[in-house]
Structure formats: structure tokens, C-alpha cells
Design an enzyme around this catalytic site. Structure first.
Site, PDB file in Angstrom:
ATOM      1  N   ASP A 189      39.094  37.999  -0.093  1.00 21.23           N
ATOM      2  CA  ASP A 189      40.202  38.509  -0.281  1.00 21.23           C
ATOM      3  C   ASP A 189      40.435  39.954  -0.388  1.00 21.23           C
ATOM      4  O   ASP A 189      41.482  40.306  -0.382  1.00 21.23           O
ATOM      5  CB  ASP A 189      41.273  37.543   0.304  1.00 21.23           C
ATOM      6  CG  ASP A 189      41.259  36.577   0.498  1.00 21.23           C
ATOM      7  OD1 ASP A 189      40.457  36.202   1.809  1.00 21.23           O
ATOM      8  OD2 ASP A 189      42.082  35.295   0.715  1.00 21.23           O
ATOM      9  N   LYS A 249      37.292  43.878   2.049  1.00 25.70           N
ATOM     10  CA  LYS A 249      36.144  43.816   2.084  1.00 25.70           C
ATOM     11  C   LYS A 249      36.388  44.110   4.058  1.00 25.70           C
ATOM     12  O   LYS A 249      36.048  45.774   4.051  1.00 25.70           O
ATOM     13  CB  LYS A 249      35.467  42.570   2.319  1.00 25.70           C
ATOM     14  CG  LYS A 249      34.692  42.268   0.914  1.00 25.70           C
ATOM     15  CD  LYS A 249      34.198  41.214   0.870  1.00 25.70           C
ATOM     16  CE  LYS A 249      34.615  40.031   1.268  1.00 25.70           C
ATOM     17  NZ  LYS A 249      36.069  39.380   0.618  1.00 25.70           N
ATOM     18  N   GLY A 309      38.179  35.723   5.845  1.00 28.33           N
ATOM     19  CA  GLY A 309      38.696  36.015   7.498  1.00 28.33           C
ATOM     20  C   GLY A 309      38.732  37.237   6.650  1.00 28.33           C
ATOM     21  O   GLY A 309      39.063  37.286   5.690  1.00 28.33           O
ATOM     22  N   HIS A 310      38.242  38.531   7.883  1.00 25.10           N
ATOM     23  CA  HIS A 310      38.407  40.294   6.976  1.00 25.10           C
ATOM     24  C   HIS A 310      39.438  40.377   8.239  1.00 25.10           C
ATOM     25  O   HIS A 310      38.968  40.938   9.568  1.00 25.10           O
ATOM     26  CB  HIS A 310      36.783  40.488   6.737  1.00 25.10           C
ATOM     27  CG  HIS A 310      35.779  40.011   6.107  1.00 25.10           C
ATOM     28  ND1 HIS A 310      34.662  40.081   6.319  1.00 25.10           N
ATOM     29  CD2 HIS A 310      36.418  38.478   5.419  1.00 25.10           C
ATOM     30  CE1 HIS A 310      34.454  39.613   4.882  1.00 25.10           C
ATOM     31  NE2 HIS A 310      35.160  38.303   5.037  1.00 25.10           N
ATOM     32  N   GLN A 365      33.253  36.362   0.993  1.00 33.19           N
ATOM     33  CA  GLN A 365      33.674  35.433   0.110  1.00 33.19           C
ATOM     34  C   GLN A 365      33.358  36.742  -1.320  1.00 33.19           C
ATOM     35  O   GLN A 365      33.851  37.590  -1.490  1.00 33.19           O
ATOM     36  CB  GLN A 365      32.932  34.709  -0.600  1.00 33.19           C
ATOM     37  CG  GLN A 365      33.032  33.210   0.807  1.00 33.19           C
ATOM     38  CD  GLN A 365      32.347  33.189   2.052  1.00 33.19           C
ATOM     39  OE1 GLN A 365      31.512  33.340   2.087  1.00 33.19           O
ATOM     40  NE2 GLN A 365      33.697  33.155   3.060  1.00 33.19           N
TER      41      GLN A 365
HETATM   42  P1  GDP Z   1      39.182  40.211   3.435  1.00 36.34           P
HETATM   43  O1  GDP Z   1      38.431  38.850   2.997  1.00 36.34           O
HETATM   44  O2  GDP Z   1      38.190  41.072   1.225  1.00 36.34           O
HETATM   45  O3  GDP Z   1      38.291  41.274   4.179  1.00 36.34           O
HETATM   46  O4  GDP Z   1      40.677  40.357   2.731  1.00 36.34           O
HETATM   47  P2  GDP Z   1      41.226  39.873   3.466  1.00 36.34           P
HETATM   48  O5  GDP Z   1      41.369  40.609   4.683  1.00 36.34           O
HETATM   49  O6  GDP Z   1      41.298  38.110   3.440  1.00 36.34           O
HETATM   50  O7  GDP Z   1      42.354  40.452   3.052  1.00 36.34           O
HETATM   51  C1  GDP Z   1      42.950  41.205   2.409  1.00 36.34           C
HETATM   52  C2  GDP Z   1      44.410  42.051   2.831  1.00 36.34           C
HETATM   53  O8  GDP Z   1      45.284  43.120   2.302  1.00 36.34           O
HETATM   54  C3  GDP Z   1      44.799  41.986   4.684  1.00 36.34           C
HETATM   55  O9  GDP Z   1      45.646  41.752   5.373  1.00 36.34           O
HETATM   56  C4  GDP Z   1      45.013  43.888   4.923  1.00 36.34           C
HETATM   57  O10 GDP Z   1      45.147  44.361   5.711  1.00 36.34           O
HETATM   58  C5  GDP Z   1      45.262  43.992   3.417  1.00 36.34           C
HETATM   59  N1  GDP Z   1      45.187  45.152   2.744  1.00 36.34           N
HETATM   60  C6  GDP Z   1      43.998  45.529   2.626  1.00 36.34           C
HETATM   61  N2  GDP Z   1      43.492  46.619   1.805  1.00 36.34           N
HETATM   62  C7  GDP Z   1      45.287  46.895   1.670  1.00 36.34           C
HETATM   63  C8  GDP Z   1      45.671  47.946   0.731  1.00 36.34           C
HETATM   64  O11 GDP Z   1      45.339  48.640   0.052  1.00 36.34           O
HETATM   65  N3  GDP Z   1      47.432  47.936   0.586  1.00 36.34           N
HETATM   66  C9  GDP Z   1      47.626  46.603   1.350  1.00 36.34           C
HETATM   67  N4  GDP Z   1      49.299  46.644   1.241  1.00 36.34           N
HETATM   68  N5  GDP Z   1      47.578  45.651   2.130  1.00 36.34           N
HETATM   69  C10 GDP Z   1      45.969  46.023   2.148  1.00 36.34           C
HETATM   70  P1  IMO Z   2      36.786  36.179   3.043  1.00 36.86           P
HETATM   71  O1  IMO Z   2      35.353  36.559   2.674  1.00 36.86           O
HETATM   72  C1  IMO Z   2      38.270  33.294   0.106  1.00 36.86           C
HETATM   73  C2  IMO Z   2      37.001  28.874  -0.636  1.00 36.86           C
HETATM   74  C3  IMO Z   2      37.510  28.114   0.285  1.00 36.86           C
HETATM   75  C4  IMO Z   2      37.545  27.282  -1.485  1.00 36.86           C
HETATM   76  C5  IMO Z   2      35.794  27.581  -1.894  1.00 36.86           C
HETATM   77  C6  IMO Z   2      35.206  26.706  -0.762  1.00 36.86           C
HETATM   78  O2  IMO Z   2      37.781  36.247   3.698  1.00 36.86           O
HETATM   79  O3  IMO Z   2      36.525  36.622   1.363  1.00 36.86           O
HETATM   80  P2  IMO Z   2      34.212  26.782   1.821  1.00 36.86           P
HETATM   81  O4  IMO Z   2      35.127  26.067   3.060  1.00 36.86           O
HETATM   82  O5  IMO Z   2      33.594  28.034   1.706  1.00 36.86           O
HETATM   83  O6  IMO Z   2      33.063  25.058   1.201  1.00 36.86           O
HETATM   84  O7  IMO Z   2      35.245  26.461   0.002  1.00 36.86           O
HETATM   85  O8  IMO Z   2      35.760  28.530  -1.527  1.00 36.86           O
HETATM   86  N1  IMO Z   2      37.073  30.304  -0.419  1.00 36.86           N
HETATM   87  C7  IMO Z   2      37.315  31.517   0.386  1.00 36.86           C
HETATM   88  N2  IMO Z   2      38.204  32.245  -0.867  1.00 36.86           N
HETATM   89  N3  IMO Z   2      37.763  34.478   0.622  1.00 36.86           N
HETATM   90  C8  IMO Z   2      37.780  33.920   0.802  1.00 36.86           C
HETATM   91  O9  IMO Z   2      36.345  34.713   2.548  1.00 36.86           O
HETATM   92  C9  IMO Z   2      36.657  31.968   1.173  1.00 36.86           C
HETATM   93  N4  IMO Z   2      35.509  31.687   1.865  1.00 36.86           N
HETATM   94  C10 IMO Z   2      35.639  30.405   1.208  1.00 36.86           C
HETATM   95  O10 IMO Z   2      38.988  29.046  -0.472  1.00 36.86           O
HETATM   96  O11 IMO Z   2      37.926  27.610  -2.710  1.00 36.86           O
HETATM   97 MG    MG Z   3      39.579  37.247   3.529  1.00 37.25          MG
END
Ligand code: GDP
Ligand code: IMO
Ligand code: MG
Length: 431
Positions: free
Chosen positions: A13, A16, A40-41, A224
Site C-alpha cells: 500500500d 504503487k 488493492g491498487h 504487496q
Molecule cells: P498500492 O497498493 O501500493 O497501490 O497502494 P493503495 O492504493 O493500496 O494505497 C495507497 C493510497 O494512497 C491510495 O488510496 C492512493 O489513492 C493514495 N495515495 C497515493 N499517493 C498519494 C499521495 O501522494 N498523497 C495522498 N494523500 N494519497 C496518495
Molecule cells: P498491495 O498490492 C498490504 C498482507 C495481508 C496479510 C499478509 C498475508 O495492495 O500493496 P495474504 O492474503 O496475501 O495471504 O495475506 O499480507 N497483504 C497486504 N498488505 N497490501 C497488500 O497488497 C497486501 N496483500 C497482502 O494483510 O498480512
Molecule cells: Mg494496496
């Protein structure tokens, strides 16, 4: 054209999705190489929010090729659902998506085992996303997995499914004392989806080879983060795939000489979902503040993310493991109003000062961060697009991170949108 791996350096998270979407402009092919719909991207494109779990974040650009490599665990239901969601929102998902015939399938019994084994572990549970990821990779390594290509041969698929269920049902019924699953039902449900998935099937390693040969730019999208990598992460509190740079090779069939650069996506603080050690975690109002301001709620499960200060040894470790050449630092704007920021520069472990990230979880559990304080900037950075416009204290905070992790921060993200970004050096530019 350079080929670039983009991956997370923390516990996922990091942002990416946003960075991949931003860089997709400069790439020709965007490739997922591991994980599954546990990811979850989030992408915010022209004010519209998309959350992608399985399909590469490049899909919002209709002229780019998106590839799901062999290293990805593929849930047929999740794929069709995501395809439908995108199409309903006007996004093209057609010939621009190719899926490896060697992807292992996540089937309903994997989800059942994931759920039951977590219950069984009690306080030592991993806190998985419950998507069946671990059990699907177990089957892969046990050499009983069912791959996408098997769906093209219904008789073979049925035979493998029946064999696997005989074993799995024993486990479900006898060990977990729950009900088993019916092979016929799973067969029918899965085959009903096959027509919608098989048109995407491809020998993706060959497709990628040809793209490289033709001078196309490839972007590998990690899911991840490095600290969740099954080999290099905080085992056993990890996911079941190689989210680090090596996964981009084994998970696609592309050789190491094709990779030019590795971009690490790093949050300006730290978050983690699920169980496991997290030295800089803030279980107080500062943690609460970061969660609210940063909207740190899981994009897949909606769970509140644990939040804490920036952990420099952890990110330096990720830089080393992945051979990271540059960093995209995200969510700097979340820190805007904080009067003082802390960065962990090392740990105290059982009375000793330690500089490097401990590899063993029981040692990491005992680690107390050693912090240095940095004055905040009490000024908005949200939406800033050029480096010179950042407040001096923000520049100092970034410079200190660069010094501690020993890698330059070349991209700075200041908001959720594509345009809310400072690009100091384009990762795709020739050097
Ligand atoms: P990922 O799994 O690495 O793609 O990240 P996620 O989407 O799960 O979580 C990142 C969250 O931060 C999302 O809600 C994005 O919209 C948000 N986000 C990404 N870059 C920025 C930033 O520079 N500032 C803020 N405030 N939010 C951001
Ligand atoms: P993105 O791509 C954050 C965590 C789960 C748990 C561990 C194992 O959005 O960054 P799993 O279901 O993979 O067997 O769970 O990994 N986990 C993540 N945490 N971002 C993710 O993906 C994750 N995918 C799995 O919360 O701790
Ligand atoms: Mg994510």
C-alpha cells in the site's frame, strides 16, 4: 527503451497503483508478476477512483498492453468481476490484456482453507486477506495446482479438481470440522467462466520476449511489498509469493539482463495491514492522525491499516534486496500539518544498538526504534508539482531519507492524482 520494475519497499500500500498509472504513459507493456487479488491498487484518474486487484494498473491507458504473468495466482471469479467493472466504466479490456496459461488458479477450496487455517491458528494468525492466496501457492509448490491452461482441457481440469478435492475435503471435514466442497459445483461454476477468460490466454513469456526484442519499454508492477515477500519479508507474517525484484523474473519468464532499473515505491511514513512485527507502529493519537489524514483503510478488505513513523533501516534493507536504483516517495502531503516528524535510524534490541533491519521475526519483535526528530513544515505540499516549491523542511526530510536509505528519491507524490507529482528524474529517461 529501459525496462523497469516498480515495487513496494514496505508492507504494501505504498502507492504503487498511482505510480504505475503515472509511468504507464512512458511504457508500452505493463506486467503483473506475482500475488493475486489480495492486492488493492488505487488509481485516481480525472477525478474518478479505480481500485484494481488483479489487472495491471496500466489498463486505464487503452493503447498499452497489459500482461498477467505466470507468477500471479488467478481467481477466475475475481478476474471476470474486475473485467466487468472496468468495461462498465468505459475501460477497454480486450486484446490489450494477455494472461499466462501457466497462472495457477485460485478455486473455492483455496478460500475455504485460507479461512479455516487462519481460525485454527488463533493468536498466531497472519491476518490474511482471505482470498485463498496462500493455499493456491501451496498447491503450486506441491505440484498439484491447476493452471489456466488446464481450463482449455475440461476433462483434465475435472480429473485434477476431483483429485484435489478428495484431499482437501478430508482436511476441511476431519481437521477443520467444517463441510467439504462439491467438485461438480466447482467444475460447473468455473467452466461457466472459462469462455470469458480463455480468450485472454497467451504464452506471455513469448509475448514479452518479442516486445523486448522490438525495443518496447516494459513496466513490471509489483504487488504487496518487500517486507511481505515470502523469502525476504517478516516471515511468517508475509504473503506467499516473491514480491521482491526476483519475482519479476520467475513470475514472467523474462531474464535478468532485460531489466534496467528498479523503482521502489515508499510511503513517507509506514503502514501495515494484518499481523506481524512493526517497530515504528504508533498506537496512539499520532497513529490515528496518520490513518485519518492518509485515509489508511485497506483497498481490498477495508481493514484499518496500522500506522507508524518512517523506518529507515527497513527501507534500506528493501533497497538492498531489490537492487533499487531510485525511489518514488509518496504521501508526503499527509505529513503537512505535523509539528514534529520522527524517523527511525536504527533499533535497540535487548540492550544493544542495531543499525540493520533484523531478518528474524522474534528479533524484530524485540526491536525498539531509535528516533531522530525533524521539524515539520506546517505548510501544504498537497498538489505541489515542482521540487523548488516544496517547503525547506520537507526538502530536508527527503534529503535525510535519501541519506539513510542510500538511494535517491527521484519522484515525490503529493496527492492521489497523476498530476500531483514532482518528477526530479524520469525513470524511463535514458541515462
Ligand atoms: P498500492 O497498493 O501500493 O497501490 O497502494 P493503495 O492504493 O493500496 O494505497 C495507497 C493510497 O494512497 C491510495 O488510496 C492512493 O489513492 C493514495 N495515495 C497515493 N499517493 C498519494 C499521495 O501522494 N498523497 C495522498 N494523500 N494519497 C496518495
Ligand atoms: P498491495 O498490492 C498490504 C498482507 C495481508 C496479510 C499478509 C498475508 O495492495 O500493496 P495474504 O492474503 O496475501 O495471504 O495475506 O499480507 N497483504 C497486504 N498488505 N497490501 C497488500 O497488497 C497486501 N496483500 C497482502 O494483510 O498480512
Ligand atoms: Mg494496496
Amino acid at each position: 527503451m529501459p525496462n523497469l520494475i516498480v515495487l513496494g519497499t514496505q508492507w504494501g500500500d505504498e502507492g504503487k497503483g498511482k505510480i504505475v498509472d503515472l509511468l504507464t504513459d512512458r511504457a508500452d507493456v505493463i506486467v503483473r508478476y506475482q500475488g493475486g487479488h489480495n492486492a488493492g491498487h488505487t488509481i485516481v484518474s480525472r477525478g474518478e477512483k479505480f481500485i484494481l486487484h488483479l489487472i495491471p494498473s496500466g489498463i486505464l491507458h487503452p493503447d498499452k498492453l497489459c500482461v498477467i504473468g505466470n507468477g500471479v495466482a488467478l481467481d477466475p471469479h475475481a478476474l471476470v468481476e474486475e473485467r466487468d467493472m472496468l468495461r462498465n466504466r468505459g475501460v477497454t479490456v480486450d486484446k490489450n490484456l494477455r494472461i499466462s496459461d501457466a497462472c495457477h488458479l485460485i478455486l473455492p477450496y483455496h478460500r475455504a482453507i485460507d479461512k479455516e487455517s487462519e481460525k485454527f491458528r488463533g493468536t498466531r494468525r497472519i491476518g490474511t486477506t482471505g482470498r485463498g492466496i496462500g493455499p493456491a501457492y501451496v498447491d503450486k509448490m506441491a505440484r498439484i495446482g491447476i493452471r489456466l491452461g488446464d481450463l482449455a482441457n475440461p476433462a483434465l481440469f475435472r480429473e485434477k479438481l476431483e483429485q484435489n478435492l478428495a484431499e482437501t475435503n478430508y482436511l476441511l471435514e476431519k481437521l477443520y470440522t467444517t463441510h467439504g466442497l462439491d467438485a461438480e459445483t466447482i467444475y460447473n461454476q468455473t467452466m461457466a467462466l472459462a469462455d470469458r477468460i480463455l480468450p485472454f490466454m497467451d504464452d506471455t513469456a513469448l509475448t514479452l520476449h518479442r516486445a523486448i526484442r522490438d525495443g518496447k519499454a516494459l513496466l513490471f508492477e509489483g504487488a504487496q511489498g518487500t517486507l511481505l515477500d515470502v523469502d525476504h519479508g517478516t516471515y511468517p507474517f508475509v504473503t506467499s509469493s516473491n514480491s521482491s525484484a526476483g519475482g519479476a523474473l520467475t513470475g514472467t519468464g523474462v531474464g535478468p539482463t532485460a531489466i534496467d532499473r528498479v523503482l521502489g515505491v515508499t510511503k513517507a511514513y509506514t503502514t501495515r495491514v494484518g499481523s506481524g512485527p512493526f517497530p515504528t507502529e504508533l498506537i496512539n493519537e499520532s497513529g490515528e492522525y496518520l490513518r485519518e489524514k492518509g485515509q489508511e483503510f485497506g483497498a481490498t478488505t477495508g481493514r484499518a491499516r496500522r500506522c507508524g513513523w518512517f523506518d529507515a533501516p527497513a527501507v534500506r534493507y528493501a533497497c538492498r534486496i531489490n537492487g533499487i536504483s531510485e525511489i518514488a516517495l509518496t504521501k508526503i502531503d499527509v505529513l503537512d500539518a505535523l509539528p514534529t516528524l520522527k524517523i527511525a535510524t536504527g533499533y535497540e534490541i535487548r540492550g544493544k544498538k542495531v543499525d540493520e533491519f533484523p531478518r528474524r521475526v522474534e528479533i524484530l519483535e524485540a526491536a525498539r526504534p531509535i528516533y531522530e526528530d525533524h521539524p515539520g513544515w506546517s505548510q501544504p505540499t498537497a498538489g505541489v508539482r515542482n521540487f523548488d516549491s516544496l517547503p525547506d523542511n520537507a526538502k530536508r526530510y527527503i534529503a535525510r531519507i535519501e541519506e539513510l536509505i542510500e538511494v535517491p528519491v527521484t519522484v515525490i507524490s503529493t496527492g492521489v492524482g497523476r498530476e500531483d507529482t514532482v518528477i526530479r528524474q524520469d525513470p524511463f529517461a535514458a541515462r
